[in-house]
Design an enzyme around this catalytic site. Structure first.
Site, PDB file in Angstrom:
ATOM      1  N   TYR A  80       0.825  -1.210   0.000  1.00  0.00           N
ATOM      2  CA  TYR A  80       0.000   0.000   0.000  1.00  0.00           C
ATOM      3  C   TYR A  80       0.863   1.266   0.000  1.00  0.00           C
ATOM      4  O   TYR A  80       0.382   2.342   0.338  1.00  0.00           O
ATOM      5  CB  TYR A  80      -0.927   0.014   1.215  1.00  0.00           C
ATOM      6  CG  TYR A  80      -2.009  -1.035   1.202  1.00  0.00           C
ATOM      7  CD1 TYR A  80      -3.031  -0.997   0.253  1.00  0.00           C
ATOM      8  CD2 TYR A  80      -2.030  -2.061   2.140  1.00  0.00           C
ATOM      9  CE1 TYR A  80      -4.030  -1.960   0.244  1.00  0.00           C
ATOM     10  CE2 TYR A  80      -3.039  -3.017   2.128  1.00  0.00           C
ATOM     11  CZ  TYR A  80      -4.039  -2.958   1.178  1.00  0.00           C
ATOM     12  OH  TYR A  80      -5.038  -3.904   1.167  1.00  0.00           O
ATOM     13  N   ASP A  96      -1.995  -9.653   8.933  1.00  0.00           N
ATOM     14  CA  ASP A  96      -0.810 -10.387   8.461  1.00  0.00           C
ATOM     15  C   ASP A  96       0.012  -9.442   7.589  1.00  0.00           C
ATOM     16  O   ASP A  96      -0.538  -8.918   6.618  1.00  0.00           O
ATOM     17  CB  ASP A  96      -1.230 -11.575   7.591  1.00  0.00           C
ATOM     18  CG  ASP A  96      -1.590 -12.799   8.384  1.00  0.00           C
ATOM     19  OD1 ASP A  96      -0.842 -13.155   9.293  1.00  0.00           O
ATOM     20  OD2 ASP A  96      -2.636 -13.393   8.066  1.00  0.00           O
ATOM     21  N   HIS A 104       4.222  -6.718  -4.317  1.00  0.00           N
ATOM     22  CA  HIS A 104       2.953  -6.632  -5.018  1.00  0.00           C
ATOM     23  C   HIS A 104       2.274  -5.303  -4.714  1.00  0.00           C
ATOM     24  O   HIS A 104       2.608  -4.618  -3.750  1.00  0.00           O
ATOM     25  CB  HIS A 104       2.039  -7.788  -4.583  1.00  0.00           C
ATOM     26  CG  HIS A 104       1.958  -7.920  -3.098  1.00  0.00           C
ATOM     27  ND1 HIS A 104       2.653  -8.879  -2.411  1.00  0.00           N
ATOM     28  CD2 HIS A 104       1.312  -7.189  -2.173  1.00  0.00           C
ATOM     29  CE1 HIS A 104       2.415  -8.735  -1.120  1.00  0.00           C
ATOM     30  NE2 HIS A 104       1.607  -7.705  -0.946  1.00  0.00           N
ATOM     31  N   TYR A 155     -11.147   0.227  -1.416  1.00  0.00           N
ATOM     32  CA  TYR A 155     -11.236   0.760  -0.044  1.00  0.00           C
ATOM     33  C   TYR A 155      -9.915   1.353   0.395  1.00  0.00           C
ATOM     34  O   TYR A 155      -9.849   2.095   1.369  1.00  0.00           O
ATOM     35  CB  TYR A 155     -11.678  -0.355   0.917  1.00  0.00           C
ATOM     36  CG  TYR A 155     -10.544  -1.163   1.522  1.00  0.00           C
ATOM     37  CD1 TYR A 155      -9.845  -2.100   0.763  1.00  0.00           C
ATOM     38  CD2 TYR A 155     -10.158  -0.978   2.842  1.00  0.00           C
ATOM     39  CE1 TYR A 155      -8.816  -2.827   1.303  1.00  0.00           C
ATOM     40  CE2 TYR A 155      -9.115  -1.710   3.395  1.00  0.00           C
ATOM     41  CZ  TYR A 155      -8.442  -2.631   2.624  1.00  0.00           C
ATOM     42  OH  TYR A 155      -7.404  -3.344   3.162  1.00  0.00           O
ATOM     43  N   ARG A 156      -8.832   1.059  -0.329  1.00  0.00           N
ATOM     44  CA  ARG A 156      -7.483   1.419   0.097  1.00  0.00           C
ATOM     45  C   ARG A 156      -6.590   1.042  -1.075  1.00  0.00           C
ATOM     46  O   ARG A 156      -6.942   0.156  -1.855  1.00  0.00           O
ATOM     47  CB  ARG A 156      -7.146   0.595   1.334  1.00  0.00           C
ATOM     48  CG  ARG A 156      -5.815   0.780   1.988  1.00  0.00           C
ATOM     49  CD  ARG A 156      -5.748  -0.202   3.164  1.00  0.00           C
ATOM     50  NE  ARG A 156      -4.485  -0.166   3.864  1.00  0.00           N
ATOM     51  CZ  ARG A 156      -4.109  -1.063   4.775  1.00  0.00           C
ATOM     52  NH1 ARG A 156      -4.924  -2.058   5.075  1.00  0.00           N
ATOM     53  NH2 ARG A 156      -2.963  -0.988   5.381  1.00  0.00           N
TER      54      ARG A 156
END
Lengths: 187, 550
Positions: free
Chosen positions: B91, B150, B411, B495-496
């Site tokens: 993210y 996680d 990723h 959502y993010r």
């Protein structure tokens, strides 16, 4: 209270590594730095061979199954608070990636990182991280894991200036056919 | 020394000096060596000129130091990017949304300020990680469970503010929803407390969320309106027992009927952990299977089965379904988790099975009821975060295996929210396949199953691989952009996301000429007029940078 080094989560040793192609990776014994533990992955034969040789040489060893949580949580977390000892291993890159992140929070760095990549036909090529990139070295023997263990255990931690490896936290390398031998030591 | 954009070298040097005076020279980082730690380890732009990097980092230990830092930032118009423990892999990591910002690293603010066992809450600073809190509970024999994601190395506050999730009870695993009260340093340096915390000498700051008047905590999540320096969280008391049961659905078309039952069972709290979807036929394991996979090499797959996986359309072929029926291998599976009194949760599982028997040929795998405290052997069989134990286990699954033959360099999470119904699952997979074909980028999985972290909706979480190949990464990013647009056209959105796509995603939340974003910007201009805080985070830019970004 964290120290400044706790916060310095990366570092690149600046000293150059001499050209290594065809030469021994460990050119000279380093100043004695106690080896707290040698880590191997019990699922991977080469890593087990590495661990076995390290144990034969008197090093304390610990097996993982890829997951470093217990090793860090129950052992290294405390050791890194109280000791300057080094930790070494031969594992998948993913195991080192996770451990390296925790090591940096404790002011430790990967001071030696060598990649062992199995090519088609089972031949393993080797290269060691150095400032500016990787430098290849030869070990055509199938016993290369034992050789790596011997080098690492006998020299404790190759942190003398000429061997200090690039210790910038690496982006996670693909695990496919790759093992990494490494030493984490005080920054 | 790097200099933030729009700041003169002399001003930056003066600001750095003042930062050093505030926190001590050891805690201001400006060298390339030190700043490497604030890069995004999973960035698809790693090493490229466009990679987002910090120009410096400063690490305070107190609220007063945060206030003083913001005062200096305002004085010199220095862009600040706040992180707590700075993980957030997939993210954006700890790299700033606005390249060149100074990272405000709150890792040293790591005090556990209060633990209330009888009412199961804590008050913590931003540097407290899940591991820290778990260790604290263990050391003191406290029977509270900390809900963690996680991997578990992140911090409670950072994860909650990014709206992360864990696995336990619905109101606990939604980490933002589990918070109760916050302390925020505003851009002007003022300290504000929300909820009951606004009451001097408050006795219920961590016990009642909304206080009196507007409930404004939400504006400090996924935003850049302040620096959160304390947050309360509700914990889960250790339950009497834990049970996990599996439901196996034999046919491809079973999802819609099953999801209706699942929703009923969750919305009436028959089960109370996170439901977990997998597909034995498509070799897509449950998270619950991770512990077993750690012990071995994953599921055994016959050559015939492997061959049948090669010619699927949206994860389906009649031959594969037939193979599954013949060999009693479920097309889909879903595990349900139960926390509560041993007798009660067994009965709840029985009731869940009874409801599911409406689906022809459904099968079940009963789990065992584990009473607390668990034995080491029981713990080995459980996905650890589900019982409040943080872990780094998930990195093992980045390794090469039968299920992951081509591991990558990280990723980018692509995670749209879709409706909680079975039809939506097929529909989004159809969209993934169409976009992949249009863009010439292969999708890793033949069929993406939803995650159920949130109640009432699904998230479909795909990890787009980051590789060493710059062109491949560019293609992946283009596909990401295309998916954002085409999901939005279907009425779905993320959502993010990784910070690289915040603008694109926010621009899709465009109802009534972007009324929501315009409101965000109005708030931003009011509470941070110089735009010093986390510019661009979640698509919210300060006025002086807004024009160029739109």
């Amino acid at each position: 209270m964290l120290t400044r080094r706790d916060m310095v989560k990366l570092g690149i040793a600046s000293a150059a590594i001499p050209a290594m192609a065809g030469k021994a990776v460990f050119a000279a014994p380093s100043a004695a730095v106690r080896l707290h533990k040698v880590v191997y992955d019990a699922r991977i034969p080469a890593s087990v061979a590495f661990g076995n040789r390290a144990q034969q040489l008197g090093a304390p060893v610990e097996a993982i199954n890829g997951d470093v949580t217990a090793l860090w949580f129950n052992d290294l977390h405390f050791m890194w608070r109280n000791s300057k000892a080094s930790v070494a291993g031969l594992t998948r890159p993913s195991s080192l990636f996770a451990l390296e992140q925790m090591a940096h929070l404790a002011g430790r760095r990967v001071v030696f990182r060598a990649e062992h990549r199995t090519q088609a036909g089972g031949i393993c090529t080797h290269r060691v991280a150095a400032p500016g990139g990787f430098v290849a070295f030869r070990d055509a023997s199938p016993y290369w894991p034992a050789h790596m263990a011997q080098s690492i255990v006998r020299h404790a931690a190759p942190v003398s200036d000429h061997m200090r490896a690039q210790s910038m936290i690496a982006a996670p390398a693909p695990d496919q056919n790759v093992l990494i031998s490494w030493i984490i030591a005080a920054a | 020394m790097r200099v933030p954009p729009g700041v003169t070298a002399s001003d930056f040097a003066a600001a750095i000096k003042q930062f050093q005076a505030i926190v001590g020279a050891d805690w201001v980082f400006t060298s390339d060596e030190d700043l490497n730690t604030y890069r995004d380890f999973y960035s698809p732009l790693r090493g490229e000129p466009t990679e987002r990097v910090a120009s410096a980092a400063v690490a305070p230990t107190t609220v007063e130091e945060v206030q003083a830092i913001l005062k200096v930032a305002n004085q010199y118009s220095i862009p600040i990017y706040t992180i707590s423990t700075g993980r957030n892999l997939g993210y954006g990591g700890s790299a700033p949304s606005y390249s060149g910002s100074v990272v405000l690293d709150l890792k040293r603010m790591n005090r556990i300020l209060e633990v209330n066992v009888p009412n199961a809450y804590v008050l913590v600073e931003p540097g407290v990680s899940y591991f820290d809190l778990y260790r604290y509970f263990q050391d003191k024999g406290i029977k509270l469970w900390v809900d963690c994601p996680d991997p578990g190395w992140g911090g409670l506050i950072g994860n909650a503010l990014e709206r992360g999730s864990g696995y336990m009870l619905p109101g606990i695993r939604n980490h933002f929803q589990a918070h109760c009260g916050m302390e925020v340093v505003l851009a002007n340096g003022e300290v504000m407390r929300t909820g009951m915390g606004a009451l001097p000498n408050a006795k219920t700051w961590q016990e009642y969320k909304t206080g009196f008047g507007p409930f404004i905590d939400g504006v400090f999540s996924q935003s850049n309106f302040g620096v959160v320096t304390k947050m309360g969280f509700w914990m889960m008391p250790e339950p009497d027992a834990y049970l996990k049961g599996k439901i196996l659905l034999p046919r491809y078309k079973d999802l819609p009927a099953f999801v209706e039952i699942l929703n009923y069972l969750e919305n009436t709290r028959v089960f109370n952990g996170t439901p977990d979807f997998g597909s034995p036929l498509l070799v897509n394991p449950l998270i619950a299977d991770w512990p077993e996979m750690l012990q071995g090499d994953g599921p055994q797959i016959s050559p015939e089965h492997l061959a049948l996986l090669k010619n699927l359309k949206l994860g389906y072929s009649p031959e594969l379904e037939e193979y599954g029926l013949k060999n009693k291998i479920g097309y889909w599976e879903c595990s349900l988790t139960f926390y509560g009194p041993a007798k009660a949760i067994w009965e709840q599982w029985e009731y869940a099975k009874e409801k599911c028997r409406a689906i022809p040929d459904v099968a079940f795998e009963d789990g065992e009821v584990y009473k607390t405290p668990f034995t080491p052997e029981q713990i080995e069989k459980i996905h650890l975060p589900e019982i409040g134990i943080p872990s780094l286990q998930n990195f093992v699954f980045g390794a090469r295996s039968k299920l992951n033959p081509n591991p990558t360099h990280g990723h980018l999470w692509f995670a749209p929210i879709i409706p909680r119904n079975g039809e939506a699952i097929y529909e989004i997979n159809k969209l993934f396949a169409e976009v992949a074909e249009d863009m010439g980028v292969p999708i890793q999985f033949s069929f993406a199953l939803p995650a159920c972290y949130w109640e009432r909706s699904f998230i479909v979480i795909n990890g787009f691989s980051v590789t060493e190949d710059v062109k491949q990464n560019q293609k992946t990013m283009a596909m990401y952009t295309e998916l954002v647009k085409r999901c939005a056209a279907k009425g779905w959105a993320e959502y993010r996301s990784t910070t690289l796509f915040h603008d694109e995603i926010m621009s899709e939340y465009s109802f009534n000429n972007h009324a929501l974003l315009r409101f965000h910007e109005t708030v931003k201009d009011a509470v941070d007029p110089k735009g010093i805080l986390s510019a661009g985070h979640y698509g919210i830019w300060p006025k002086h940078l807004r024009g160029a970004r739109k």
